[in-house]
Design a protein around this motif. Structure first.
Motif, PDB file in Angstrom:
ATOM      1  N   TRP A  12       0.456  -0.821   0.163  1.00 17.68           N
ATOM      2  CA  TRP A  12       0.361   0.140   0.352  1.00 17.68           C
ATOM      3  C   TRP A  12       0.547   1.453  -0.132  1.00 17.68           C
ATOM      4  O   TRP A  12       0.293   2.050  -0.350  1.00 17.68           O
ATOM      5  CB  TRP A  12      -0.515  -0.333   0.876  1.00 17.68           C
ATOM      6  N   ALA A  13       1.789   1.393   0.288  1.00 22.40           N
ATOM      7  CA  ALA A  13       3.060   2.449   0.533  1.00 22.40           C
ATOM      8  C   ALA A  13       3.669   2.501  -1.218  1.00 22.40           C
ATOM      9  O   ALA A  13       4.075   3.654  -1.264  1.00 22.40           O
ATOM     10  CB  ALA A  13       3.880   1.904   1.465  1.00 22.40           C
ATOM     11  N   ASN A  14       4.043   2.003  -1.892  1.00 22.33           N
ATOM     12  CA  ASN A  14       4.247   2.107  -2.597  1.00 22.33           C
ATOM     13  C   ASN A  14       3.323   3.207  -4.073  1.00 22.33           C
ATOM     14  O   ASN A  14       2.121   2.162  -4.419  1.00 22.33           O
ATOM     15  CB  ASN A  14       4.579   0.296  -3.706  1.00 22.33           C
ATOM     16  N   GLN A  15       3.350   3.734  -4.134  1.00 24.05           N
ATOM     17  CA  GLN A  15       2.238   5.021  -4.415  1.00 24.05           C
ATOM     18  C   GLN A  15       3.035   5.018  -6.112  1.00 24.05           C
ATOM     19  O   GLN A  15       3.816   4.691  -6.207  1.00 24.05           O
ATOM     20  CB  GLN A  15       2.569   6.118  -3.891  1.00 24.05           C
ATOM     21  N   PHE A  16       1.755   5.109  -7.020  1.00 24.31           N
ATOM     22  CA  PHE A  16       1.669   4.900  -8.292  1.00 24.31           C
ATOM     23  C   PHE A  16       1.953   7.030  -8.694  1.00 24.31           C
ATOM     24  O   PHE A  16       1.465   8.083  -8.093  1.00 24.31           O
ATOM     25  CB  PHE A  16       0.577   4.242  -8.840  1.00 24.31           C
ATOM     26  N   ALA A  17       2.678   7.537 -10.231  1.00 23.77           N
ATOM     27  CA  ALA A  17       2.891   8.089 -10.545  1.00 23.77           C
ATOM     28  C   ALA A  17       2.012   9.274 -11.072  1.00 23.77           C
ATOM     29  O   ALA A  17       0.905   8.700 -11.448  1.00 23.77           O
ATOM     30  CB  ALA A  17       4.235   8.277 -10.813  1.00 23.77           C
ATOM     31  N   GLY A  18       2.302  10.208 -10.730  1.00 22.29           N
ATOM     32  CA  GLY A  18       0.707  10.575 -11.407  1.00 22.29           C
ATOM     33  C   GLY A  18      -0.481  10.406 -11.075  1.00 22.29           C
ATOM     34  O   GLY A  18      -1.373  11.503 -11.465  1.00 22.29           O
ATOM     35  N   GLY A  19      -0.863  10.469  -9.830  1.00 23.01           N
ATOM     36  CA  GLY A  19      -2.077  10.565  -9.650  1.00 23.01           C
ATOM     37  C   GLY A  19      -2.452  11.389  -7.627  1.00 23.01           C
ATOM     38  O   GLY A  19      -1.752  11.793  -7.515  1.00 23.01           O
ATOM     39  N   GLU A  27       0.310   0.701  -5.571  1.00 28.33           N
ATOM     40  CA  GLU A  27      -0.048  -0.651  -5.858  1.00 28.33           C
ATOM     41  C   GLU A  27      -0.663  -2.010  -5.470  1.00 28.33           C
ATOM     42  O   GLU A  27      -1.716  -2.696  -5.792  1.00 28.33           O
ATOM     43  CB  GLU A  27       1.355  -1.302  -5.348  1.00 28.33           C
ATOM     44  N   GLY A  28      -0.811  -1.729  -3.960  1.00 26.81           N
ATOM     45  CA  GLY A  28      -1.702  -2.198  -3.541  1.00 26.81           C
ATOM     46  C   GLY A  28      -2.978  -2.471  -3.658  1.00 26.81           C
ATOM     47  O   GLY A  28      -3.798  -3.721  -4.472  1.00 26.81           O
ATOM     48  N   LYS A  29      -2.884  -0.820  -3.910  1.00 24.65           N
ATOM     49  CA  LYS A  29      -4.773  -1.208  -4.739  1.00 24.65           C
ATOM     50  C   LYS A  29      -5.192  -1.754  -6.015  1.00 24.65           C
ATOM     51  O   LYS A  29      -5.846  -2.494  -6.272  1.00 24.65           O
ATOM     52  CB  LYS A  29      -4.869   0.600  -4.265  1.00 24.65           C
ATOM     53  N   HIS A  30      -4.132  -1.077  -6.435  1.00 30.51           N
ATOM     54  CA  HIS A  30      -4.354  -1.712  -8.315  1.00 30.51           C
ATOM     55  C   HIS A  30      -4.161  -2.894  -8.202  1.00 30.51           C
ATOM     56  O   HIS A  30      -5.021  -3.607  -9.401  1.00 30.51           O
ATOM     57  CB  HIS A  30      -3.935  -0.632  -8.614  1.00 30.51           C
ATOM     58  N   ALA A 140       4.308  -3.111 -15.622  1.00 30.96           N
ATOM     59  CA  ALA A 140       4.665  -2.015 -15.558  1.00 30.96           C
ATOM     60  C   ALA A 140       5.433  -1.546 -14.690  1.00 30.96           C
ATOM     61  O   ALA A 140       5.382  -2.053 -12.988  1.00 30.96           O
ATOM     62  CB  ALA A 140       4.076  -1.141 -16.362  1.00 30.96           C
ATOM     63  N   PHE A 141       5.882  -0.481 -14.636  1.00 31.06           N
ATOM     64  CA  PHE A 141       6.673   0.309 -14.028  1.00 31.06           C
ATOM     65  C   PHE A 141       5.830   1.769 -12.844  1.00 31.06           C
ATOM     66  O   PHE A 141       5.358   2.636 -13.752  1.00 31.06           O
ATOM     67  CB  PHE A 141       8.083   1.086 -13.826  1.00 31.06           C
ATOM     68  N   HIS A 142       5.151   1.266 -11.964  1.00 27.27           N
ATOM     69  CA  HIS A 142       4.312   2.299 -11.259  1.00 27.27           C
ATOM     70  C   HIS A 142       4.623   3.948 -10.718  1.00 27.27           C
ATOM     71  O   HIS A 142       3.785   4.474 -10.458  1.00 27.27           O
ATOM     72  CB  HIS A 142       3.550   1.842 -10.714  1.00 27.27           C
TER      73      HIS A 142
END
Length: 189
Positions: A12-19, A27-30, A140-142
């Protein structure tokens, strides 16, 4: 017996870029949005699948080991450095894990616009400690804006490609009923 154990990321701490910031764009959510779609597609097409939403990676591996599936399939997105692309990870090459990873990876590469990073031998807890043959798909690279948005926009397509890949992987590694299932068009609804 379970054919495939589906283990989506709980990072859950791995944040997606641009959002927006926070767990709703992580990452956890998607990956947990995509996993139930894969599970439903597998079930609909005759593959006995189990979806684990346990928060602990270690508990998911223990759960998989108790269930003894033919394939332990983990879903992740990647981050770090300047790389773009998709890959599948296995603990060791030259095993059924690699055979199955190649099938899954080929369906993923048919969909993704990013470079082919191949099947990689990687010493990850989830590939190393599972008793079942294990594959981690890194879509892909988030941490890069364009790939992060692509994942957000293509969840259903990713699920379809990965479900097809799982079916093809089981057919290639185990034959039998899986060959018949793989020969049919994928039932989407």
């Amino acid at each position: 017996m379970t054919d495939v154990f589906i283990s989506p990321s709980s990072q859950w701490a791995n944040q997606f870029a641009g959002g927006p910031a926070g767990v709703e764009d992580s990452e956890g959510k998607h990956m947990r949005d995509i996993a139930p779609l894969i599970h439903q597609l597998c079930q609909r097409n005759g593959i006995d699948s189990h979806l684990s939403l346990n928060e602990s990676l270690y508990a998911r591996v223990q759960e998989s080991n108790r269930m003894a599936p033919k394939l332990h399939f983990a879903r992740h997105s990647n981050a770090g450095g300047t790389a773009y692309g998709a890959s599948c990870w296995v603990y060791r090459k030259g095993t059924k894990s690699e055979v199955m990873a190649r099938e899954i990876h080929s369906t993923l590469m048919a969909l993704t616009p990013w470079p082919d990073l191949g099947v990689i031998a990687y010493n990850h807890y989830e590939t190393r400690e599972t008793k079942a043959y294990a594959v981690i798909a890194e879509v892909a690279f988030h941490d890069k804006t364009e790939p992060a948005q692509w994942i957000r926009d293509h969840k259903r397509d990713i699920a379809v490609a990965l479900a097809r890949g799982i079916i093809n992987a089981l057919a290639k590694a185990y034959g039998g009923k899986f060959v018949d299932i793989a020969a049919r068009p994928l039932l989407l609804s």
